[in-house]
Design a protein around this motif. Structure first.
Motif, PDB file in Angstrom:
ATOM      1  N   LYS A  93       0.696  -5.491  -7.448  1.00 37.40           N
ATOM      2  CA  LYS A  93       1.359  -5.343  -6.564  1.00 37.40           C
ATOM      3  C   LYS A  93       1.425  -4.637  -5.688  1.00 37.40           C
ATOM      4  O   LYS A  93       2.819  -3.942  -6.716  1.00 37.40           O
ATOM      5  N   ILE A  94       1.552  -3.744  -4.620  1.00 40.85           N
ATOM      6  CA  ILE A  94       1.811  -2.787  -4.194  1.00 40.85           C
ATOM      7  C   ILE A  94       2.606  -3.398  -2.378  1.00 40.85           C
ATOM      8  O   ILE A  94       2.404  -3.814  -1.546  1.00 40.85           O
ATOM      9  N   ARG A  95       3.777  -3.456  -3.219  1.00 47.14           N
ATOM     10  CA  ARG A  95       4.414  -3.799  -1.862  1.00 47.14           C
ATOM     11  C   ARG A  95       4.862  -2.931  -0.839  1.00 47.14           C
ATOM     12  O   ARG A  95       5.627  -1.532  -0.850  1.00 47.14           O
ATOM     13  N   ILE A  96       4.328  -2.759   0.613  1.00 48.86           N
ATOM     14  CA  ILE A  96       4.456  -1.193   1.465  1.00 48.86           C
ATOM     15  C   ILE A  96       4.477  -1.396   2.346  1.00 48.86           C
ATOM     16  O   ILE A  96       3.803  -3.007   3.081  1.00 48.86           O
ATOM     17  N   GLY A  97       5.569  -0.890   3.675  1.00 54.87           N
ATOM     18  CA  GLY A  97       5.526  -0.926   4.795  1.00 54.87           C
ATOM     19  C   GLY A  97       6.029   0.375   5.901  1.00 54.87           C
ATOM     20  O   GLY A  97       6.152   1.478   4.911  1.00 54.87           O
ATOM     21  N   THR A  98       5.351   0.665   6.925  1.00 53.61           N
ATOM     22  CA  THR A  98       5.704   1.376   7.775  1.00 53.61           C
ATOM     23  C   THR A  98       5.783   0.869   9.295  1.00 53.61           C
ATOM     24  O   THR A  98       5.209   0.115   9.840  1.00 53.61           O
ATOM     25  N   LEU A  99       5.651   1.680  10.435  1.00 59.99           N
ATOM     26  CA  LEU A  99       5.633   1.332  11.463  1.00 59.99           C
ATOM     27  C   LEU A  99       4.583   0.467  12.035  1.00 59.99           C
ATOM     28  O   LEU A  99       3.345   0.816  11.584  1.00 59.99           O
ATOM     29  N   MET A 100       4.577  -0.185  13.413  1.00 57.89           N
ATOM     30  CA  MET A 100       3.402  -1.198  13.230  1.00 57.89           C
ATOM     31  C   MET A 100       2.703  -0.303  13.830  1.00 57.89           C
ATOM     32  O   MET A 100       1.535  -0.957  13.425  1.00 57.89           O
ATOM     33  N   GLY A 101       2.562   0.596  15.002  1.00 58.56           N
ATOM     34  CA  GLY A 101       1.982   1.844  15.449  1.00 58.56           C
ATOM     35  C   GLY A 101       0.627   2.002  14.098  1.00 58.56           C
ATOM     36  O   GLY A 101      -0.497   1.767  14.560  1.00 58.56           O
ATOM     37  N   ILE A 102       1.524   2.663  13.394  1.00 60.61           N
ATOM     38  CA  ILE A 102       0.478   3.107  11.871  1.00 60.61           C
ATOM     39  C   ILE A 102       0.103   2.408  11.204  1.00 60.61           C
ATOM     40  O   ILE A 102      -0.850   3.133  10.407  1.00 60.61           O
ATOM     41  N   GLY A 103       0.812   1.173  10.974  1.00 60.10           N
ATOM     42  CA  GLY A 103       0.143   0.124  10.406  1.00 60.10           C
ATOM     43  C   GLY A 103      -1.231   0.236  10.850  1.00 60.10           C
ATOM     44  O   GLY A 103      -2.095  -0.069  10.258  1.00 60.10           O
ATOM     45  N   LYS A 104      -1.140  -0.314  11.751  1.00 56.30           N
ATOM     46  CA  LYS A 104      -2.573  -1.215  12.467  1.00 56.30           C
ATOM     47  C   LYS A 104      -2.977  -0.598  12.675  1.00 56.30           C
ATOM     48  O   LYS A 104      -4.281  -0.460  12.472  1.00 56.30           O
ATOM     49  N   SER A 105      -3.186   1.147  12.959  1.00 57.10           N
ATOM     50  CA  SER A 105      -4.324   1.931  13.044  1.00 57.10           C
ATOM     51  C   SER A 105      -4.717   2.704  12.256  1.00 57.10           C
ATOM     52  O   SER A 105      -5.566   3.727  12.544  1.00 57.10           O
ATOM     53  N   TRP A 106      -3.528   3.319  11.648  1.00 62.34           N
ATOM     54  CA  TRP A 106      -4.352   4.058  10.545  1.00 62.34           C
ATOM     55  C   TRP A 106      -4.179   3.447   8.767  1.00 62.34           C
ATOM     56  O   TRP A 106      -4.822   3.357   8.060  1.00 62.34           O
ATOM     57  N   LEU A 107      -2.878   2.504   8.402  1.00 62.01           N
ATOM     58  CA  LEU A 107      -2.266   2.498   7.218  1.00 62.01           C
ATOM     59  C   LEU A 107      -3.851   1.159   6.576  1.00 62.01           C
ATOM     60  O   LEU A 107      -4.116   1.006   5.636  1.00 62.01           O
ATOM     61  N   SER A 108      -4.144   0.525   7.899  1.00 62.22           N
ATOM     62  CA  SER A 108      -4.463  -0.588   7.065  1.00 62.22           C
ATOM     63  C   SER A 108      -5.780  -0.407   6.766  1.00 62.22           C
ATOM     64  O   SER A 108      -6.641  -1.331   5.874  1.00 62.22           O
ATOM     65  N   SER A 109      -6.734   0.636   7.421  1.00 57.61           N
ATOM     66  CA  SER A 109      -8.071   0.501   7.215  1.00 57.61           C
ATOM     67  C   SER A 109      -7.925   1.395   6.003  1.00 57.61           C
ATOM     68  O   SER A 109      -9.241   1.430   4.956  1.00 57.61           O
ATOM     69  N   ARG A 110      -7.261   2.303   5.739  1.00 48.58           N
ATOM     70  CA  ARG A 110      -7.387   2.764   3.799  1.00 48.58           C
ATOM     71  C   ARG A 110      -6.530   1.855   3.060  1.00 48.58           C
ATOM     72  O   ARG A 110      -7.109   2.600   2.004  1.00 48.58           O
ATOM     73  N   VAL A 111      -5.383   0.670   3.645  1.00 48.22           N
ATOM     74  CA  VAL A 111      -5.734  -0.063   1.892  1.00 48.22           C
ATOM     75  C   VAL A 111      -6.616  -1.002   1.834  1.00 48.22           C
ATOM     76  O   VAL A 111      -6.917  -0.884   0.222  1.00 48.22           O
ATOM     77  N   ILE A 112      -7.457  -1.140   2.809  1.00 49.51           N
ATOM     78  CA  ILE A 112      -8.903  -2.084   2.966  1.00 49.51           C
ATOM     79  C   ILE A 112      -9.143  -1.020   2.014  1.00 49.51           C
ATOM     80  O   ILE A 112     -10.185  -1.375   1.634  1.00 49.51           O
ATOM     81  N   ASP A 113     -10.130   0.177   2.527  1.00 47.63           N
ATOM     82  CA  ASP A 113     -10.336   1.241   1.678  1.00 47.63           C
ATOM     83  C   ASP A 113     -10.560   1.294  -0.492  1.00 47.63           C
ATOM     84  O   ASP A 113     -10.827   1.225  -1.576  1.00 47.63           O
ATOM     85  N   PHE A 114      -8.786   1.153  -0.213  1.00 50.17           N
ATOM     86  CA  PHE A 114      -8.598   1.416  -1.478  1.00 50.17           C
ATOM     87  C   PHE A 114      -8.424  -0.149  -1.796  1.00 50.17           C
ATOM     88  O   PHE A 114      -9.185   0.234  -3.608  1.00 50.17           O
ATOM     89  N   THR A 115      -8.395  -0.403  -1.727  1.00 44.10           N
ATOM     90  CA  THR A 115      -8.450  -1.870  -2.070  1.00 44.10           C
ATOM     91  C   THR A 115      -9.957  -2.277  -2.619  1.00 44.10           C
ATOM     92  O   THR A 115     -10.805  -2.660  -3.595  1.00 44.10           O
ATOM     93  N   LYS A 116     -10.780  -1.900  -1.908  1.00 42.09           N
ATOM     94  CA  LYS A 116     -12.439  -2.400  -1.973  1.00 42.09           C
ATOM     95  C   LYS A 116     -12.652  -1.657  -3.573  1.00 42.09           C
ATOM     96  O   LYS A 116     -13.665  -1.842  -4.713  1.00 42.09           O
ATOM     97  N   ALA A 117     -12.117  -0.345  -3.541  1.00 46.63           N
ATOM     98  CA  ALA A 117     -12.277   0.566  -5.325  1.00 46.63           C
ATOM     99  C   ALA A 117     -11.353   0.179  -5.832  1.00 46.63           C
ATOM    100  O   ALA A 117     -12.492   0.552  -7.279  1.00 46.63           O
ATOM    101  N   HIS A 118     -10.840  -0.535  -5.788  1.00 52.77           N
ATOM    102  CA  HIS A 118      -9.730  -1.211  -6.935  1.00 52.77           C
ATOM    103  C   HIS A 118      -9.097  -2.529  -6.708  1.00 52.77           C
ATOM    104  O   HIS A 118      -8.037  -2.373  -5.842  1.00 52.77           O
TER     105      HIS A 118
END
Length: 301
Positions: A93-118
């Motif tokens: 598990k990786i417990r990760i946090g960021t600001l709401m705007g960054i999370g929804k518009s930037w981090l979320s898609s990268r988490v999905i892409d990384f999870t697909k690969a791993h």
């Protein structure tokens, strides 16, 4: 000796402000909650909870023990996870946090892409304000935070510059908003303005950078605590707004509203990937940092 179950009960009651809700959260009876609290108070020799009818709150002594108990339980939980999951394996598990705007518009898609690969890596994400993120990180409730320069946690941490945030003016594609690159500040703010909050710092930062000053009076149309909804309101012709470019880039309305182009984008914040040295030894954490760092350019404009 104070038992771990007693500390778990105290933390659960403090978070729930209710014996019945704490019992539900811990899957025990309300009687067990009461007995554990009574036993804990007997062991420490002070009252930990203050009861006023149905309302339950921590005493000053309870606040001190709660803070220590929460930190202790988080460390135990994390240590157990580390023992069960090898540092050299791409799993866990990786417990990760960021600001709401960054999370929804930037981090979320990268988490999905990384999870697909791993797929063996499990993300637990938290999107909230900067102060809560830092508090959760310092209390070992988050392994990683992506945070700006102004809100770095205390103590020794590892930080890696991930991206720069930029701001842009967004306005309706309408004859009612004949905005161009030669517009002055007084004319600009005579049009209806949509703000994130009453003291919208992004709007103030953008106007000060582009015009050398800020407007004393705005023609406020709406105050909406959501960048995504602000863009929708701009599209519907309700006013102009200043938004992070990464929010606009991910928006359904990105091609349905107007901007003044890159020359009118303003630097806002530098964001960093922040974790402890021990966390960075985890293969999954290092791999996710490497994944984010390989993105070129390291900007979201």
């Amino acid at each position: 000796m104070i038992e771990t179950s007693h500390l778990q009960t105290l933390v659960a009651v403090a978070k729930a402000h209710s014996f019945s809700k704490a019992a539900e959260d811990l899957s025990v009876t309300q009687s067990a909650i009461s007995q554990n609290i009574k036993s804990l108070e007997n062991k420490v020799g002070v009252k930990l909870l203050s009861r006023n009818g149905r309302s339950i709150s921590l005493t000053d002594e309870g606040e001190r023990l709660y803070s220590l108990a929460r930190d202790f339980l988080n460390k135990i939980d994390h240590a157990v996870n580390d023992i069960q999951e090898s540092k050299d394996e791409m799993s866990g598990k990786i417990r990760i946090g960021t600001l709401m705007g960054i999370g929804k518009s930037w981090l979320s898609s990268r988490v999905i892409d990384f999870t697909k690969a791993h797929p063996q890596v499990v993300f637990q994400t938290k999107y909230t304000n900067a102060d809560e993120l830092v508090d959760m990180f310092e209390n070992n409730e988050l392994d990683v935070i992506i945070i700006d320069d102004q809100h770095m946690p205390s103590g020794s941490v590892v930080k890696k510059h991930i991206f720069n945030e930029f701001l842009t003016l967004v306005y309706p594609d309408s004859k009612e908003f004949p905005i161009n690159k030669n517009i002055d500040l007084a004319t600009l703010v005579s049009y209806p303005v949509i703000l994130f909050d009453d003291k919208d710092p992004l709007f103030t930062r953008w106007t000060k950078e582009k015009f050398g000053s800020t407007a004393k009076k705005l023609n406020k149309r709406l105050v909406i605590n959501s960048h995504g909804t602000m863009i929708q309101a701009v599209h519907q012709g309700l006013g102009l707004a200043v938004l992070p470019t990464h929010v606009l880039k991910r928006s359904y309305y990105k091609d349905k509203v107007m901007t003044l182009g890159k020359d009118f984008e303003v630097f806002s914040n530098k964001f960093h990937f922040v974790c402890s040295k021990d966390e960075l030894k985890m293969k999954r954490v290092q791999a996710f940092l490497d994944f984010l760092s390989k993105e070129k350019p390291l900007t979201v404009n």
